[in-house]
Write a protein that holds these residues in place. Structure first.
Motif, PDB file in Angstrom:
ATOM      1  N   TRP A 189       5.463   9.470  -8.406  1.00 22.16           N
ATOM      2  CA  TRP A 189       6.892   9.398  -8.713  1.00 22.16           C
ATOM      3  C   TRP A 189       7.683   9.409  -7.419  1.00 22.16           C
ATOM      4  N   VAL A 190       8.645   8.515  -7.314  1.00 22.77           N
ATOM      5  CA  VAL A 190       9.489   8.405  -6.128  1.00 22.77           C
ATOM      6  C   VAL A 190      10.949   8.428  -6.578  1.00 22.77           C
ATOM      7  N   GLY A 191      11.750   9.247  -5.929  1.00 20.94           N
ATOM      8  CA  GLY A 191      13.189   9.268  -6.198  1.00 20.94           C
ATOM      9  C   GLY A 191      13.888   8.348  -5.208  1.00 20.94           C
ATOM     10  N   VAL A 192      14.782   7.518  -5.714  1.00 23.01           N
ATOM     11  CA  VAL A 192      15.531   6.596  -4.855  1.00 23.01           C
ATOM     12  C   VAL A 192      17.005   6.661  -5.236  1.00 23.01           C
ATOM     13  N   SER A 239       0.824  -1.204   0.000  1.00 25.01           N
ATOM     14  CA  SER A 239       0.000   0.000   0.000  1.00 25.01           C
ATOM     15  C   SER A 239       0.865   1.263   0.000  1.00 25.01           C
ATOM     16  N   SER A 240       2.178   1.103   0.164  1.00 25.20           N
ATOM     17  CA  SER A 240       3.101   2.233   0.247  1.00 25.20           C
ATOM     18  C   SER A 240       3.897   2.382  -1.047  1.00 25.20           C
ATOM     19  N   THR A 241       3.709   3.519  -1.724  1.00 24.00           N
ATOM     20  CA  THR A 241       4.466   3.742  -2.960  1.00 24.00           C
ATOM     21  C   THR A 241       5.964   3.800  -2.688  1.00 24.00           C
ATOM     22  N   GLU A 242       6.359   4.451  -1.592  1.00 22.43           N
ATOM     23  CA  GLU A 242       7.784   4.542  -1.264  1.00 22.43           C
ATOM     24  C   GLU A 242       8.375   3.173  -0.959  1.00 22.43           C
ATOM     25  N   ALA A 243       7.672   2.369  -0.165  1.00 25.52           N
ATOM     26  CA  ALA A 243       8.199   1.043   0.186  1.00 25.52           C
ATOM     27  C   ALA A 243       8.386   0.178  -1.049  1.00 25.52           C
ATOM     28  N   VAL A 244       7.441   0.230  -1.972  1.00 22.05           N
ATOM     29  CA  VAL A 244       7.538  -0.563  -3.202  1.00 22.05           C
ATOM     30  C   VAL A 244       8.698  -0.068  -4.059  1.00 22.05           C
ATOM     31  N   ALA A 245       8.805   1.254  -4.239  1.00 26.59           N
ATOM     32  CA  ALA A 245       9.882   1.815  -5.059  1.00 26.59           C
ATOM     33  C   ALA A 245      11.247   1.490  -4.470  1.00 26.59           C
ATOM     34  N   VAL A 246      11.408   1.679  -3.176  1.00 23.65           N
ATOM     35  CA  VAL A 246      12.694   1.430  -2.528  1.00 23.65           C
ATOM     36  C   VAL A 246      13.079  -0.042  -2.625  1.00 23.65           C
ATOM     37  N   GLU A 247      12.174  -0.929  -2.292  1.00 21.97           N
ATOM     38  CA  GLU A 247      12.511  -2.358  -2.316  1.00 21.97           C
ATOM     39  C   GLU A 247      12.791  -2.839  -3.732  1.00 21.97           C
ATOM     40  N   GLY A 249      32.252  -0.498  -5.116  1.00 15.88           N
ATOM     41  CA  GLY A 249      30.797  -0.444  -5.226  1.00 15.88           C
ATOM     42  C   GLY A 249      30.381   0.599  -6.235  1.00 15.88           C
ATOM     43  N   GLY A 250      29.105   0.833  -6.291  1.00 15.57           N
ATOM     44  CA  GLY A 250      28.589   1.810  -7.226  1.00 15.57           C
ATOM     45  C   GLY A 250      27.412   2.544  -6.627  1.00 15.57           C
ATOM     46  N   SER A 251      26.916   3.500  -7.368  1.00  9.10           N
ATOM     47  CA  SER A 251      25.734   4.225  -6.915  1.00  9.10           C
ATOM     48  C   SER A 251      24.943   4.669  -8.133  1.00  9.10           C
ATOM     49  N   ARG A 252      23.654   4.810  -7.913  1.00 10.75           N
ATOM     50  CA  ARG A 252      22.784   5.301  -8.982  1.00 10.75           C
ATOM     51  C   ARG A 252      21.621   6.045  -8.359  1.00 10.75           C
ATOM     52  N   SER A 253      21.088   6.945  -9.162  1.00 17.58           N
ATOM     53  CA  SER A 253      19.884   7.691  -8.787  1.00 17.58           C
ATOM     54  C   SER A 253      18.768   7.226  -9.701  1.00 17.58           C
ATOM     55  N   CYS A 254      17.649   6.861  -9.088  1.00 19.53           N
ATOM     56  CA  CYS A 254      16.532   6.316  -9.858  1.00 19.53           C
ATOM     57  C   CYS A 254      15.284   7.168  -9.669  1.00 19.53           C
ATOM     58  N   PRO A 299      13.723  13.572  -3.374  1.00 21.74           N
ATOM     59  CA  PRO A 299      12.667  14.140  -4.222  1.00 21.74           C
ATOM     60  C   PRO A 299      12.813  13.645  -5.660  1.00 21.74           C
ATOM     61  N   ALA A 300      11.708  13.319  -6.279  1.00 23.31           N
ATOM     62  CA  ALA A 300      11.711  12.897  -7.679  1.00 23.31           C
ATOM     63  C   ALA A 300      11.607  14.132  -8.557  1.00 23.31           C
ATOM     64  N   ASP A 301      12.525  14.264  -9.467  1.00 20.19           N
ATOM     65  CA  ASP A 301      12.550  15.413 -10.378  1.00 20.19           C
ATOM     66  C   ASP A 301      11.985  14.955 -11.716  1.00 20.19           C
ATOM     67  N   VAL A 302      10.673  15.120 -11.890  1.00 18.92           N
ATOM     68  CA  VAL A 302       9.993  14.620 -13.080  1.00 18.92           C
ATOM     69  C   VAL A 302       9.314  15.782 -13.797  1.00 18.92           C
ATOM     70  N   GLU A 303       9.585  15.880 -15.091  1.00 18.66           N
ATOM     71  CA  GLU A 303       8.997  16.958 -15.891  1.00 18.66           C
ATOM     72  C   GLU A 303       8.212  16.381 -17.062  1.00 18.66           C
ATOM     73  N   VAL A 304       7.435  15.346 -16.793  1.00 21.39           N
ATOM     74  CA  VAL A 304       6.601  14.747 -17.843  1.00 21.39           C
ATOM     75  C   VAL A 304       5.171  14.665 -17.352  1.00 21.39           C
ATOM     76  N   ASP A 305       4.260  14.664 -18.294  1.00 22.51           N
ATOM     77  CA  ASP A 305       2.861  14.448 -17.930  1.00 22.51           C
ATOM     78  C   ASP A 305       2.699  12.983 -17.553  1.00 22.51           C
ATOM     79  N   SER A 306       1.922  12.726 -16.544  1.00 25.95           N
ATOM     80  CA  SER A 306       1.686  11.340 -16.145  1.00 25.95           C
ATOM     81  C   SER A 306       0.235  11.181 -15.704  1.00 25.95           C
ATOM     82  N   ARG A 307      -0.161   9.944 -15.614  1.00 22.46           N
ATOM     83  CA  ARG A 307      -1.519   9.646 -15.169  1.00 22.46           C
ATOM     84  C   ARG A 307      -1.695  10.115 -13.724  1.00 22.46           C
TER      85      ARG A 307
END
Length: 165
Positions: free
Chosen positions: A114-117, A29-37, A134-139, A101-109
């Motif tokens: 949008w979640v930044g991870v 039920s949590s958008t953040e929990a789903v995105a992070v996992e 190791g490595g790192s990425r922004s999603c 913070p998610a930096d999104v500049e598109v139209d969406s439903r």
């Protein structure tokens, strides 16, 4: 035996692999929990089992739509040198995540969130082994309800570099 290091490397730390996460324990039920996992799981590898980085996609099939995985991990993806080095050491990865913070500049439903991870991973292997740094990425992750459960329907990740840190 110490394998030659084609990329920056660190010594193995001897930590044992804890196993892959159980997707059924994620709060759907949590958008953040789903995105992070989902993003975390896509960067957890065990090179004694996985044959390529994209193998992690099979483990997130209940959290990420097939279409989203195909767009991000589709055919033609090459195997990076760091993967070969990790495989030579029989290494596995661990990941830390942070919601940003998610930096999104598109139209969406309207149903889409949008979640930044941001995530960072490090490699572990037997002592005496050499593993890649190791490595790192922004999603940026799109999450919306699919069959009544929050699910990742799109994502885009960019590798981070030392200069960006």
């Amino acid at each position: 035996m110490i394998a030659p290091s084609p990329s920056p490397a660190v010594p193995g730390d001897g930590r044992q692999f804890d196993g892959f996460a159980d997707e059924s324990s994620v709060d759907r039920s949590s958008t953040e929990a789903v995105a992070v996992e989902a993003m975390r799981s896509l960067a957890v590898w065990d090179t004694t089992v996985d044959t390529k980085p994209q193998d992690a996609g099979a483990r997130v099939s209940s959290l990420v739509t097939k279409k989203a995985l195909e767009r991000s991990q589709g055919p033609g993806r090459w195997t990076p040198m760091w993967w070969r080095q990790a495989t030579a050491a029989g290494a596995w990865s661990s990941v830390t995540t942070k919601v940003v913070p998610a930096d999104v500049e598109v139209d969406s439903r309207p149903s889409m969130t949008w979640v930044g991870v941001d995530l960072e991973w490090e490699w572990h292997a037997p002592e005496g082994s050499v593993v890649p740094e190791g490595g790192s990425r922004s999603c940026t992750v799109a999450v919306e309800k699919v069959a009544g459960k929050q699910t990742v329907t799109a994502y885009d990740c960019e590798e981070s570099t030392e200069a960006e840190s």
